[in-house]
Design an enzyme around this catalytic site. Sequence first.
Site, PDB file in Angstrom:
ATOM      1  N   CYS A  11      -4.174   4.267   1.527  1.00 44.62           N
ATOM      2  CA  CYS A  11      -3.821   3.984   2.811  1.00 44.62           C
ATOM      3  C   CYS A  11      -4.440   4.834   3.933  1.00 44.62           C
ATOM      4  O   CYS A  11      -4.840   4.220   5.210  1.00 44.62           O
ATOM      5  CB  CYS A  11      -2.199   3.764   3.000  1.00 44.62           C
ATOM      6  SG  CYS A  11      -1.737   5.199   2.460  1.00 44.62           S
ATOM      7  N   HIS A  20       3.077   6.893   3.489  1.00 46.46           N
ATOM      8  CA  HIS A  20       2.286   5.715   3.742  1.00 46.46           C
ATOM      9  C   HIS A  20       1.771   5.764   5.231  1.00 46.46           C
ATOM     10  O   HIS A  20       2.582   5.969   6.193  1.00 46.46           O
ATOM     11  CB  HIS A  20       3.142   4.533   3.335  1.00 46.46           C
ATOM     12  CG  HIS A  20       2.115   3.262   3.690  1.00 46.46           C
ATOM     13  ND1 HIS A  20       1.145   3.101   2.727  1.00 46.46           N
ATOM     14  CD2 HIS A  20       2.262   2.226   4.346  1.00 46.46           C
ATOM     15  CE1 HIS A  20       0.450   1.875   2.932  1.00 46.46           C
ATOM     16  NE2 HIS A  20       1.188   1.211   3.949  1.00 46.46           N
TER      17      HIS A  20
END
Length: 441
Positions: free
Chosen positions: A113, A431
């Site tokens: 990510c 994330h």
Amino acid sequence: MLTVSVKWQKELLKAVEIDTSQPPYVFKCQLYDLTGVPPERQKIMVKGGLLKDDADWSTVGLKPGQKLMMMGTADEVVKAPEKGPVFMEDLPEEEQVVSLGHSAGLFNLGNTCYMNSTVQCLHSVPELKSALVEYSHSGRNNDVDQTSHMLTVATRDLFGELDKSVKPVAPMQFWMVLRKKYPQFGQLHNGVFMQQDAEECWTQLLYTLSQSLRSPGSSENIDTVKDLFGIELASRIHCQESGEESSETESVYSLKCHISQEVNHLHEGLKHGLKSELEKASPALGRSAIYLKESRINGLPRYLTIQFVRFFWKRESNQKAKILRKVDYPLELDIYDLCSEELRKQLEGPRQILRDEEGKKLGLKASEKSSNTKDDDVKMTDAEGSSIASGESSVTTAQEGVPSEKEKRLTGIYDLVAVLTHKGRSADSGHYVAWVKQESG
């Protein structure tokens, strides 16, 4: 090119082309597209054992029409609900693109990510895309090493895929080359690729592109990345103890927003970031002393990048920690007061034109002040975790390498175009998400 067939489970994949000028990993990426089996799970039988990612095709001894055997399980396909209300998010991607006007997404290849969000933010810069399109496969200059050339080509190709595709793209080739160029992004923990820092990825990728997209042979010596993202800083370095003073200039690709108990807004953090203390040898005192370094912006880019410095090394626990303090940032940022006197004089003309134009729209007389911006704005991207920011002039680009045109264009006022955030309390997990402003606003 070689053509082979591949037997996988009950399927026989016929006429699969192999480009023997590329490493076997690229062939595995092709098989991933056809079968859904990720390259790291593929076991392909060849003479002498299993096919390795970096094997030399000439030693593998493949023949045209040869049948290869592949083992490995595909990623599970998530099934959509059979019934239920149809929301915008549930429409087929083709329809979403028409409705929203956004570009394609990127598949997470396993803790990637940080890389995907960096790519999506940089993909929002049209001038960078144009420069990459003009970068030719064979046009590598002698100053650029092979892996930098490969990473630049992979970036160009990935941007092209994102522009053409309405479905999510798997950035396999880009990820492979990024790890080859910068091995730290290939770190494993228990056999799984580790989460990495998006700011490091941003910095390394921009550095590579700055080397590749430079034109040292031309009379204008165009430096595309520096023109788009480079910030010129003029610094005064002063020692209170000895009275020594010196000055220096440097070029950086981002400003730092330092976060402390007093910082509630981006602007305050930027002011902190332009002041620092450093310890170095003092010729006058004959020993090391503390110097205060105060910097001012002396040259502006089209895209202003800002990093919120949220991660720091905690000595007590011997690990990276994250500052969770909330810091507000605006949709429009004016950095005029962070600029040097020399740059302020250059900005005054374009800023006055901007005020006059906005004043006319509001029915005011020329030279009356307005805080809105239009033609000469630069757009800013900004971020929450390892935060990143950029800006873009909305005036059409003049001939490259003519600074007077650039000076006319820049006002020191930037519009927010992208934000790269980090969710989570730990630096090594959580994330990353990219938020990019679409044409619809």
